[in-house]
Design a protein around this motif. Structure first.
Motif, PDB file in Angstrom:
ATOM      1  N   UNK A 242      -3.756  -5.147 -13.676  1.00 50.03           N
ATOM      2  CA  UNK A 242      -4.847  -5.951 -14.036  1.00 50.03           C
ATOM      3  C   UNK A 242      -4.500  -7.114 -12.872  1.00 50.03           C
ATOM      4  N   UNK A 243      -3.098  -6.606 -11.797  1.00 52.23           N
ATOM      5  CA  UNK A 243      -3.121  -7.585 -10.847  1.00 52.23           C
ATOM      6  C   UNK A 243      -3.667  -6.736  -9.590  1.00 52.23           C
ATOM      7  N   UNK A 244      -4.059  -5.432 -10.256  1.00 47.63           N
ATOM      8  CA  UNK A 244      -4.501  -4.736  -8.828  1.00 47.63           C
ATOM      9  C   UNK A 244      -5.590  -5.353  -8.826  1.00 47.63           C
ATOM     10  N   UNK A 245      -6.680  -5.400  -9.746  1.00 49.87           N
ATOM     11  CA  UNK A 245      -7.614  -5.962  -9.597  1.00 49.87           C
ATOM     12  C   UNK A 245      -8.043  -6.891  -9.050  1.00 49.87           C
ATOM     13  N   UNK A 246      -6.383  -8.143  -8.668  1.00 49.59           N
ATOM     14  CA  UNK A 246      -6.786  -9.138  -8.044  1.00 49.59           C
ATOM     15  C   UNK A 246      -6.446  -9.229  -6.823  1.00 49.59           C
ATOM     16  N   UNK A 247      -6.449  -7.463  -6.185  1.00 51.25           N
ATOM     17  CA  UNK A 247      -5.956  -7.244  -4.714  1.00 51.25           C
ATOM     18  C   UNK A 247      -4.831  -7.634  -4.498  1.00 51.25           C
ATOM     19  N   UNK A 248      -4.258  -7.598  -6.211  1.00 53.78           N
ATOM     20  CA  UNK A 248      -2.075  -7.699  -5.615  1.00 53.78           C
ATOM     21  C   UNK A 248      -1.410  -6.567  -4.812  1.00 53.78           C
ATOM     22  N   UNK A 249      -0.706  -6.667  -4.260  1.00 54.71           N
ATOM     23  CA  UNK A 249      -0.418  -4.720  -4.112  1.00 54.71           C
ATOM     24  C   UNK A 249       0.962  -4.909  -3.935  1.00 54.71           C
ATOM     25  N   UNK A 250       1.779  -4.039  -4.454  1.00 52.00           N
ATOM     26  CA  UNK A 250       3.294  -4.008  -5.000  1.00 52.00           C
ATOM     27  C   UNK A 250       4.348  -3.697  -3.094  1.00 52.00           C
ATOM     28  N   UNK A 251       5.364  -3.759  -3.509  1.00 49.40           N
ATOM     29  CA  UNK A 251       5.831  -3.677  -2.721  1.00 49.40           C
ATOM     30  C   UNK A 251       7.430  -3.944  -3.088  1.00 49.40           C
ATOM     31  N   UNK A 252       8.288  -3.780  -2.270  1.00 51.61           N
ATOM     32  CA  UNK A 252      10.178  -3.953  -2.173  1.00 51.61           C
ATOM     33  C   UNK A 252      10.709  -4.073  -1.169  1.00 51.61           C
ATOM     34  N   UNK A 253      11.926  -5.505  -1.521  1.00 44.25           N
ATOM     35  CA  UNK A 253      12.215  -5.577  -0.914  1.00 44.25           C
ATOM     36  C   UNK A 253      13.683  -5.441  -0.632  1.00 44.25           C
ATOM     37  N   UNK A 254      14.866  -5.768  -0.205  1.00 40.49           N
ATOM     38  CA  UNK A 254      16.062  -5.698  -0.053  1.00 40.49           C
ATOM     39  C   UNK A 254      17.146  -6.482  -2.119  1.00 40.49           C
ATOM     40  N   UNK A 255      17.664  -5.675  -1.802  1.00 37.88           N
ATOM     41  CA  UNK A 255      18.313  -6.444  -3.094  1.00 37.88           C
ATOM     42  C   UNK A 255      19.075  -7.524  -2.613  1.00 37.88           C
ATOM     43  N   UNK A 256      19.801  -6.829  -1.466  1.00 35.15           N
ATOM     44  CA  UNK A 256      20.966  -7.942  -0.965  1.00 35.15           C
ATOM     45  C   UNK A 256      20.211  -9.534  -0.181  1.00 35.15           C
ATOM     46  N   UNK A 257      20.816 -10.589  -0.291  1.00 39.11           N
ATOM     47  CA  UNK A 257      20.297 -11.693   0.390  1.00 39.11           C
ATOM     48  C   UNK A 257      21.531 -12.080   1.612  1.00 39.11           C
ATOM     49  N   UNK A 258      21.373 -12.580   2.228  1.00 34.80           N
ATOM     50  CA  UNK A 258      22.870 -13.427   3.312  1.00 34.80           C
ATOM     51  C   UNK A 258      22.622 -14.660   2.787  1.00 34.80           C
ATOM     52  N   UNK A 259      24.170 -14.963   3.490  1.00 33.53           N
ATOM     53  CA  UNK A 259      24.454 -16.129   2.780  1.00 33.53           C
ATOM     54  C   UNK A 259      23.542 -17.124   3.510  1.00 33.53           C
ATOM     55  N   UNK A 260      23.219 -17.211   4.701  1.00 32.60           N
ATOM     56  CA  UNK A 260      21.937 -17.827   6.004  1.00 32.60           C
ATOM     57  C   UNK A 260      20.685 -18.153   5.068  1.00 32.60           C
ATOM     58  N   UNK A 261      20.391 -17.130   4.295  1.00 31.10           N
ATOM     59  CA  UNK A 261      19.134 -16.974   3.539  1.00 31.10           C
ATOM     60  C   UNK A 261      19.340 -17.959   2.601  1.00 31.10           C
TER      61      UNK A 261
END
Length: 689
Positions: A242-261
């Motif tokens: 359903x979301x791909x019909x809306x033009x949404x694309x799948x991706x993957x971001x890292x599991x780790x987050x810096x303290x600064x972020x």
């Protein structure tokens, strides 16, 4: 020396009494916490516990640690350890400092102190730990393990364990069938807890015995077995399509987050701060800076969005990721419902205007409602969260709320948030304003998410005292075919013909998209197979015996009602497909009727707590003010502690402001008698997971 020896027994006696008092007080605090008691309610008991521990240290010169037993006295302890009294006391003093500093940091986190202040105190804590290691040659370890148990309690637990073993033997003991004179072994394949009597234990047995969940050795984490994961895959397939019909694309971001972020968005992450898990070491080396494991991905993704979005031509940006997140929950963990790691999807989109962004929020919310109602056969209430309950840092949050009738508690099904320009301003996600040259225009953003909590909700709503009950559209197997009537008297050719006819039927059903399995295992009786597949919740069982072959028919048994249907073999594929759709519809109607019977619309506060305690959702006139919402929760709570942590003792919270709004009477006042303000909306309140 003689004086010291004489004093030792008396000190040991006092030490034992203090240890017992600390254990009892600690148990009291844990019980109240499990029952949902607030900080203010717990403070006197916690202060009492801390005072007892201080008395213990004053008497023994040692910090209290769980699992301690009374010693023979300070002098004897010093001799037996082989350490000097001076070095031991220095190490103890340093250990006390470490414990106090750790408590200070936890207190600061609970009070939502700034990250800078917290990190400064963490630095002091690390210095203390380094000094401790230098002094003792060992890493400092916090107290751990269970509270000490009295000898009487140990004996009592041993007796209970022996009783359970005896009961288990009785359950598997052979019994004589008088009429046949044969021995038959009885086993407890099914559930031993009743849904209406012990809901928590029933739920645990359903998800384990139906092979959905396996427990793991890290508290709050669970193994999702194939039977449950296949349900998540079907939810994923629907929603992803359903979301791909809306033009949404799948991706993957890292599991780790810096303290600064994380630091860039203090307001947003504040709600998650106590639950953030940190990586602090690599092997034996401390990291230069702790790295967080994502509790959510706004702070991970949006710095990249700021790079990728430079003009209106880059908008809208629509991305989604299917991943896991970690929230180190300290509340009562429950598989699927409240876990430290869970699977979900999180969509993050950016827009050039607010109107289009808000339209997407509602479109995605409808997809979530379809997951619950069309796939899971679970009715939900669509609505908007109150200001108190909305997503931190967002403009508004929309939600679908489900209801578990047995416990009388609601559960948030999924949320779709309009973040406005709040995050784009924090992360400088902007384009040039087309109407004002040389001026920035910050983008509008949305985020939306659905988790594996869905599986737990479906289990609680539809399951019964025979086990899991799966709606056909989500079931891994929709139909199981069991050959019956195979006995020693049946010829080999007749047996082969019967089994072959079962497989022929299976292929015919599979050809029209029905998910089937032929259970022709010869090591299990048909009765055992019936119980097994009922426990696992397969929507439809088809039985075929020699007489059915002769009559060109099959026997079909529905899981949700246990009804038997005799079906003609001819045209069976369409008949079964129609029957499965009928099961799906009947399950939804039953759940809707049950939910609606527990939905009460009231305007008088006198009815509030009584109806809440009768396991109802309450639709009430509400002013929308946060202080009033706090009063409603406080004044609808009960003093006693519930058997199931957080269940009937907790107060009612706002669930949502339903989109479907009845007309408010002119001059209608808020439900709480101490408020007096004019009501703005009908708002749904209830106890919640």
């Amino acid at each position: 020396a003689a004086a010291a020896a004489a004093a030792a027994p008396a000190a040991s006696g006092s030490e034992a009494s203090l240890l017992d008092a600390i254990a009892k007080q600690g148990e009291l605090v844990r019980t109240k916490k499990a029952g949902g008691a607030g900080k203010a309610d717990l403070k006197p008991d916690v202060d009492r516990l801390l005072a007892l521990k201080a008395d213990f240290k004053k008497l023994t010169g040692k910090d209290w640690k769980a699992g301690m037993a009374a010693s023979a006295g300070p002098a004897a302890a010093a001799v037996s350890t082989g350490h000097s009294t001076d070095s031991s006391s220095e190490a103890d003093a340093l250990s006390t400092k470490i414990t106090e500093q750790g408590n200070k940091i936890r207190q600061m986190k609970s009070e939502k102190a700034s990250k800078d202040d917290i990190m400064r105190e963490v630095g002091i804590l690390n210095t203390f730990k380094a000094d401790f290691k230098k002094m003792t040659g060992l890493d400092w370890q916090p107290a751990g393990g269970a509270a000490p148990r009295s000898a009487d309690k140990k004996k009592e637990e041993k007796k209970k364990e022996e009783k359970k073993k005896e009961e288990k033997k009785e359950k598997t003991k052979p019994v004589v069938k008088a009429e046949a004179g044969e021995m038959k072994k009885q086993t407890r394949l099914g559930l031993e807890a009743m849904k209406e009597e012990d809901f928590s234990e029933w739920y645990t047995q359903v998800i384990t015995k139906s092979e959905m969940i396996e427990y793991y050795d890290v508290s709050g984490c669970y193994i999702i077995r194939p039977w449950a994961y296949s349900i998540w895959e079907r939810i994923k397939d629907f929603f992803d399509g359903e979301i791909k019909k809306l033009g949404v694309e799948n991706c993957y971001f890292p599991i780790f987050v810096s303290h600064a972020a994380l630091e860039r968005e203090k307001t947003h992450i504040a709600d998650f701060a106590p639950e953030v898990a940190w990586v602090t070491k690599s092997g034996e080396s401390d990291l230069a800076e702790p790295i967080a494991i994502r509790p959510t991905s706004e702070t991970v993704m949006y710095p990249a969005y700021a790079k990728w979005i430079q003009s209106h031509r880059d908008l809208p940006l629509k991305m989604n990721q299917w991943n896991n997140v970690v929230r180190w929950e300290f509340k009562h963990p429950q598989p699927f419902l409240r876990t430290r790691e869970f699977l979900w999807q999180e969509g993050h989109t950016a827009w050039s205007n607010s109107k289009d962004a808000q339209e997407e929020v509602l479109t995605v919310l409808d997809f979530y409602a379809q997951v619950y109602e069309d796939l899971m056969a679970v009715p939900v209430v669509r609505g908007r969260k109150t200001e108190k309950e909305k997503f931190a840092g967002g403009d508004f949050t929309t939600t679908v709320e489900a209801f578990i009738a047995t416990s009388g508690r609601a559960i948030q099904g999924a949320t779709s948030h309009h973040l406005g320009q709040n995050f784009s301003k924090m992360f400088d996600i902007s384009i040039e304003d087309p109407t004002k040259a040389s001026e920035k225009l910050y983008v509008w953003q949305n985020s939306w998410g659905l988790t594996t909590r869905t599986i737990g909700v479906m289990t609680m709503v539809h399951g019964d005292n025979q086990g899991l009950v799966l709606p056909p559209r989500l079931a891994c197997l929709q139909v199981v075919i069991v050959p019956c009537g195979i006995t020693a008297k049946l010829s080999e050719s007749a047996t082969l013909s019967l089994v072959q006819s079962c497989h022929d039927l299976g292929r015919e059903l599979a050809s029209v998209g029905v998910r089937i399995r032929v259970d022709d295992r010869d090591k299990y009786s048909p009765g055992w197979k019936f119980n097994h597949w009922e426990l696992k919740g397969v929507p439809l069982r088809i039985e075929i015996g020699p007489r059915d072959l002769e009559k060109k028919q099959v026997i079909a048994v529905t899981r949700h009602r246990g009804e038997k249907h005799t079906l003609a073999r001819e045209g069976i594929a369409k008949t079964v497909s129609d029957l499965l759709e009928g099961i799906q519809s009947a399950m939804y109607k039953k759940a809707l009727t049950e939910r609606d019977s527990h939905l009460k619309k009231i305007t008088d506060w006198k009815d509030f707590s009584r109806l809440l305690d009768d396991k109802n959702l309450l639709l009430v006139p509400y002013c929308g003010r946060e202080p009033c919402e706090d009063l409603i929760k406080k004044d609808s709570s009960r003093a006693e502690i519930a058997a199931e942590p957080g269940a009937p003792a907790m107060g009612a919270k706002s669930l949502c402001i339903p989109f479907d709004q009845p007309q408010l009477a002119d001059g209608q006042i808020c439900i709480h008698p101490a408020c007096g303000h004019k009501a703005k909306h009908w708002t749904l309140f209830g106890r919640s997971y």
